[in-house]
Design an enzyme around this catalytic site. Sequence first.
Site, PDB file in Angstrom:
ATOM      1  CE  LYS A  85      56.182  -1.557  39.504  1.00  0.00           C
ATOM      2  NZ  LYS A  85      56.469  -0.570  40.527  1.00  0.00           N
ATOM      3  CG  ASN A 170      45.075   3.882  53.948  1.00  0.00           C
ATOM      4  OD1 ASN A 170      46.163   4.915  53.593  1.00  0.00           O
ATOM      5  ND2 ASN A 170      44.264   3.397  53.176  1.00  0.00           N
TER       6      ASN A 170
END
Length: 280
Positions: A85, A170
Amino acid sequence: MTDVSAESLSLHPPVISGITKLYGCIAHPSAHVRAPSIFNPIFRKNGTDAVMVPINCPPEHLETVVRGLNGLKNFGGLAVTIPHKLALAELCDELGDGARATGAVNAVRFDDDGKIYGNNFDGEGFVAGLIGEGYQLQGKRVLLLGAGGAARAVAVAVAYHGCAHIDIANRTLQKAAATAELTGKFTSKSSVGTTTLETADLGAYDIVINATSVGLHDDDPHPVPIDSLAFDCLVCDIIMVPDRTNWLIAAEDSGRPVHKGRHMLDYQLELIGRFIGAFD
Ligand code: NAP
């Protein structure tokens, strides 16, 4: 009577003519890829003279293979998966918003102009899945957990499609800040912030999305405690395996609405198919 169920269509080999259009799903290894078994029955059902094949390409041959495929007049494009990717994004001549936000592509199209166009539909797939399953983003306060590749894609798409506010939390704080900064560049409609699980007012969100990898394993903790979320909060996970993480099961048991990870992939296959020209 002719049996045209999806299962029977996927078992029959396609009829290949001299003008069959070719598509690929590029991966390494490729045994796990799902795209060919989804696209080929659709080609058959739609009467499209096209076929998608798995392309098992070792990373060291990626550029040679991609340039070669781009040279074929009857090769339309690729669904792209692990580990290509990021590297394939570098080979593209032009990138769409989803790819620019993530630095990664999961679809590339080879156009007649000789250029390679890439995009990443993870985020758009998540939003299409939400809408397709009957939810909406307008006016909603969203908490996104995670700041990895998939989280970035989801944050950008959710903000782009007009949620009222998105907070990003996060484990590694700097990555939450970087994801928030990136997200802000793709929206003028939504406000964007960061938070931590220790300081967030968890009951104040309409939608909470787990875009971390916490939940992949049976003994993983819950990303946030379900009981601290609003009673009508939509609880979303992007993990696909297991089909329902323990966190989603707990949310469902508590009576809260849930949204499973597989919708993100299911809905983006249509977007990828259109982008590579397979569903014209
Ligand atoms: P990634 O780039 O490696 O990011 C992983 C994220 O999870 C980071 O935010 C990381 O935090 C966090 N994380 C990992 N372990 C953690 C822990 N023990 N406690 C708290 N946070 C933790 O991975 P990704 O590509 O974004 O993928 C994330 C998940 O999305 C995976 O489960 C993947 O299967 C799923 N996914 C689903 C789809 C779909 O179509 N449904 C598509 C793509 C990915 P740090 O930044 O602090 O490390």
